[in-house]
Structure formats: C-alpha cells, structure tokens
Design a protein around this motif. Structure first.
Motif, PDB file in Angstrom:
ATOM      1  N   MET A 101      18.093  56.531  24.342  1.00 38.98           N
ATOM      2  CA  MET A 101      19.045  56.102  23.327  1.00 38.98           C
ATOM      3  C   MET A 101      19.656  54.777  23.753  1.00 38.98           C
ATOM      4  SD  MET A 101      21.056  59.706  22.591  1.00 38.98           S
ATOM      5  CE  MET A 101      22.217  58.920  21.448  1.00 38.98           C
ATOM      6  N   GLU A 102      19.774  53.870  22.803  1.00 41.10           N
ATOM      7  CA  GLU A 102      20.397  52.586  23.120  1.00 41.10           C
ATOM      8  C   GLU A 102      21.906  52.726  23.198  1.00 41.10           C
ATOM      9  OE1 GLU A 102      19.041  49.868  20.189  1.00 41.10           O
ATOM     10  OE2 GLU A 102      17.166  49.427  21.241  1.00 41.10           O
ATOM     11  N   ILE A 133      17.599  63.592  17.663  1.00 39.40           N
ATOM     12  CA  ILE A 133      17.900  62.162  17.621  1.00 39.40           C
ATOM     13  C   ILE A 133      16.597  61.386  17.844  1.00 39.40           C
ATOM     14  CG2 ILE A 133      19.230  60.285  18.661  1.00 39.40           C
ATOM     15  CD1 ILE A 133      20.944  62.360  17.229  1.00 39.40           C
ATOM     16  N   ARG A 134      16.366  60.387  17.013  1.00 38.23           N
ATOM     17  CA  ARG A 134      15.153  59.581  17.140  1.00 38.23           C
ATOM     18  C   ARG A 134      15.215  58.750  18.426  1.00 38.23           C
ATOM     19  NH1 ARG A 134      11.527  58.357  13.436  1.00 38.23           N
ATOM     20  NH2 ARG A 134      12.937  59.052  11.765  1.00 38.23           N
ATOM     21  N   VAL A 136      14.369  55.735  21.190  1.00 35.20           N
ATOM     22  CA  VAL A 136      13.924  54.342  21.200  1.00 35.20           C
ATOM     23  C   VAL A 136      12.534  54.310  21.827  1.00 35.20           C
ATOM     24  CG1 VAL A 136      16.262  53.443  21.383  1.00 35.20           C
ATOM     25  CG2 VAL A 136      14.960  53.904  23.466  1.00 35.20           C
ATOM     26  N   GLN A 204      22.935  60.452  12.542  1.00 32.91           N
ATOM     27  CA  GLN A 204      22.276  59.154  12.485  1.00 32.91           C
ATOM     28  C   GLN A 204      20.966  59.179  13.275  1.00 32.91           C
ATOM     29  OE1 GLN A 204      25.044  56.246  13.895  1.00 32.91           O
ATOM     30  NE2 GLN A 204      26.531  56.615  12.272  1.00 32.91           N
ATOM     31  N   ASN A 205      20.012  58.429  12.775  1.00 34.29           N
ATOM     32  CA  ASN A 205      18.722  58.272  13.454  1.00 34.29           C
ATOM     33  C   ASN A 205      18.068  59.610  13.772  1.00 34.29           C
ATOM     34  OD1 ASN A 205      19.036  55.427  13.547  1.00 34.29           O
ATOM     35  ND2 ASN A 205      20.341  55.646  15.352  1.00 34.29           N
ATOM     36  N   LEU A 206      18.061  60.496  12.794  1.00 33.57           N
ATOM     37  CA  LEU A 206      17.447  61.796  13.011  1.00 33.57           C
ATOM     38  C   LEU A 206      15.944  61.734  12.738  1.00 33.57           C
ATOM     39  CD1 LEU A 206      20.064  64.204  11.383  1.00 33.57           C
ATOM     40  CD2 LEU A 206      19.874  63.493  13.760  1.00 33.57           C
ATOM     41  N   CYS A 207      15.213  62.672  13.318  1.00 31.21           N
ATOM     42  CA  CYS A 207      13.772  62.746  13.087  1.00 31.21           C
ATOM     43  C   CYS A 207      13.321  64.182  13.300  1.00 31.21           C
ATOM     44  CB  CYS A 207      13.017  61.799  14.019  1.00 31.21           C
ATOM     45  SG  CYS A 207      13.089  62.280  15.769  1.00 31.21           S
TER      46      CYS A 207
END
Length: 424
Positions: A101-102, A133-134, A136, A204-207
């Motif tokens: 994660m960034e 969480i998606r 990076v 946010q940024n789910l996948c």
C-alpha cells in the motif's frame, strides 16, 4: 526411473491449506508443492496457478460475524538476485515481505514478519468473506525494500540484474474496525485509533483478488499411466511410455527431453536446460565467438566457426556460486554426448527450475564469461535473449562419498550443497 528428494522438504516455507479436488479431503502442503497424492483417495494431482498465488490468513474465530474483515495486501518475494557491475557478478538471497500500500496508517505492520512461517495460509476464493484492498504493483513495493537495486558494494549501482528461481506471491492479512479503532484480525487486538482521514480505508481501492488454482489430474495424457515426481517437481514422468509432462494452463503439456546413456546402473541422472539463443545486439552464435569474447586460453579451430553455441543451465535450484560455476563450465566445454529419448531406471534429480528462468540466466552467464567485462557491459545491459531452441538434457553423474562426478566433463556437484539448495 526414480526421483530422489533433497532437503527442500525441511526448508522454512509457507503452509497452505487445500482440499483434494477429487474427494474434498483437507490437505496441508508447502508453498513449493506442485504435485501431491491425496492420503484419502490416493488420487494424484498437479497444482497450476494462473499468474502468482494469492493467499490469506484466516481471521480469529472470536471476531463477531457482523464486523467487516478488511484484508490488507503484502507482497512476498523469495529468490536469488544476481547483480552485474563493472567488477563482476554479485548475488544475494532475498526472502522478504512488504505492505503493498502506498498510503495507510503508520501503525500497520510493514511486513509479515514470522507469521507466514508460523500460521497456515488459505487460497483466496470467491467464497472468502471480507473486503480486499487493491495492492500496488510488485515493482513499486520492491523499490522500497532494503534498497534492492543497489550492489553489495557501497555506492555501486548494478548495470543490470536478474532474479533467478524466484517465488512471488500476494498474501492478505485480516484487520477490522470497531469503535473507531483498527484491530489486528489475527490477534484480535487493537493497533491504533482511526483518524478521520482513515475512516474510509475499507471503502477505497477495493478488489476481488481470487484467481483459480487449477488442479490437473496426474495421469499421463498419452497412455493413462500414473505420473510420478517429487513434491516440488515442475516436470513429471510417465514410466510406461517414457514421456515427461508439465502443467500448461489447465492441462498437461509434453516436455521435450533427451538423455545421455549412463555408464553404470547407479549413476544419478542430473537435468540441465540446453539452450540455443540469439542475443542482440551481441553477436554470439558460434563457439568461436565465445572463445574470442571470453578470451579463453584456446587456439580457435576452424570447425569452431561453424559450431553452434549452446548455453547450459541446471534445471534445478542451486546456490548462486555453484549455479554460475556449472553453467559457465558447461558453456566452455560444450558437451555433445550421444543422446537417446529413453528414461532408464537410474535415479533422476527432480526438475525445479523452469526453462524460462534458465533463459533469463544467459545474460548472467555471459557476464561471468566475457573479458574484459567492462567493455561488454553496455551491450549486455541492452541485450535481449531470444531463445531459438531449448531442450531438457539428463547427464549421468557417478555417486561418490561426498559428491556426484562426471569424469568426461571434469565436473563435480557436492552433495551437501545440493541438499542445502533445497531451501532456495
């Protein structure tokens, strides 16, 4: 034909919980396992993964079912990194994990630590409850770890580098939010108070990261005989029709091979990848080219101008120095024994290094051979290996007290080094 085991079974690796695709019985295997026989139904299965594996840690059973589980991603990398600089080829073993994660609360652990060795993992599936969480990209995460792009020598950057024998996977660790606090989903303990800017972290940024792990029947497609192999064998053997197979997608594909005739019934057959390749912009097509660029202490013979150059690489994982030594020694000697397409009853070493990584090692092999290296580094850094022909070749080695020896090649492989290489 028989396979013998190395100490890979004793290496520190992840434990994965699976189910037998035939009877549904629970099975527990290591991360290196590619072939297994179910203890209950005795069905043989090969494991094929699309891309990289995706695992998760099971959350604590004490977490109430009405809480949303948030799975945070961690990249895990294990393998040998070869770095080439003007002073030569360096290498080091990497076994690392890092939060993918960034951004995120600073109290979140930046790596998995020893959890991956202490706890069992499961494959992510469409039945796995929770929010993911998606991550990076892997390359982005790897750049932040221990400055992996640097040479072993201080203030020296490699001209190019290659990762050989690597294993890359994505591991999700569970967390959850309760009463404005972030909890570790494994220990079921609070980590920190969630700040207002972090409240939407789970939205946010789910996948949905599941990818099918394909189980392929361990039956010979040609004759229906049971295939055999070691637990981490990439290539399986059919003793009945003398064919070799490996998973390709959701089916088995035949592997081209040849074998040198053993001299003794107790000779151990050791596998190597034999590769013919173009390496533009480097002109390296004949044995004479290699002798010239390597400044080898040999007088170039006229027939060498027409002798096609072959690169060789062990088809099994080895410690870096030994891997390079064997590869360069075989490139210099260019063995050409009489070959047959028959698998005899001798013991065979399992194939654990894929042909693609053998191809990837050619630039490192060249960097170990050419002299002076600094004159060829610019071309080597830009070179692209274009394989033209690749074949699996078994060469016979005499078993001695401490090593396996091939007198014709003046080559020896230490048994202890071979056993220790199972941890790579």
């Amino acid at each position: 034909m028989h396979f013998f085991a190395t100490s890979a079974e004793k290496s520190i690796s992840f434990t994965i919980e699976h189910q037998c695709p035939q009877c549904g019985a629970p099975i527990i295997i290591g991360e290196e396992t590619l072939f297994f026989v179910c203890d209950f139904c005795r069905v043989r299965s090969c494991i094929a993964q699309k891309g990289f594996a995706r695992y998760y840690f099971s959350p604590s059973p004490d977490i109430p079912t009405n809480y949303d589980i948030i799975y945070l991603p961690y990249w895990r990398f294990k393998g040998i990194r070869y770095a080439c600089c003007s002073s030569g080829v360096e290498h080091r073993f990497l076994d690392i994990s890092a939060l993918a994660m960034e951004e995120g609360p600073p109290q979140i652990p930046r790596s998995l630590g020893f959890r991956s060795q202490a706890l069992s993992l499961r494959l992510v599936s469409n039945k796995t409850r929770g929010k993911f969480i998606r991550p990076v990209e892997f390359k982005t995460t790897l750049k932040t770890l221990d400055k992996p792009g640097r040479s072993l020598k201080k203030n020296v950057s490699p001209v190019f580098q290659e990762d050989i024998g690597e294993t890359t996977s994505l591991i999700y660790s569970p967390f959850y939010i309760h009463k404005n606090r972030l909890f570790d989903g494994i220990l079921n303990t609070p980590i920190q108070t969630i700040l207002p800017g972090d409240m939407n972290m789970a939205d946010q940024n789910l996948c949905r990261p599941e990818r099918e792990t394909v189980f392929v029947s361990g039956i010979c497609p040609d004759c229906g005989w049971d295939l055999e192999g070691h637990f981490n064998s990439l290539v399986l053997v059919c003793k009945n029709c003398h064919t070799l197979w490996r998973t390709r997608g959701n089916k088995l594909g035949k592997v081209k091979y040849t074998s040198a005739k053993p001299k003794q019934p107790d000779d151990v057959m050791i596998p190597f990848w034999k590769i013919k390749a173009d390496i533009p912009p480097i002109s390296m097509k004949t044995y004479a080219d290699l002798v010239c660029m390597g400044n080898l202490p040999k007088a170039i013979q006229p027939e060498w101008e027409n002798q096609a150059l072959c690169f060789w690489a062990p088809a099994f994982k080895l410690q870096p120095k030994v891997f390079l030594r064997l590869s360069t020694q075989l490139a210099i000697s260019q063995p050409d024994p009489p070959l047959e397409k028959t698998l005899r009853k001798n013991i065979h070493l399992p194939i654990t290094l894929p042909s693609g990584e053998a191809i990837q090692s050619i630039k490192i092999i060249l960097a170990s051979l050419v002299r002076p290296l600094k004159d060829h580094l610019p071309d080597l850094s830009k070179a692209t290996v274009v394989p033209k022909e690749i074949c699996l070749v078994f060469l016979p080695f005499e078993p001695r007290h401490h090593e396996y020896v091939n007198p014709d090649l003046n080559m020896a492989i230490n048994k202890n080094i071979l056993a220790l290489s199972g941890n790579l």
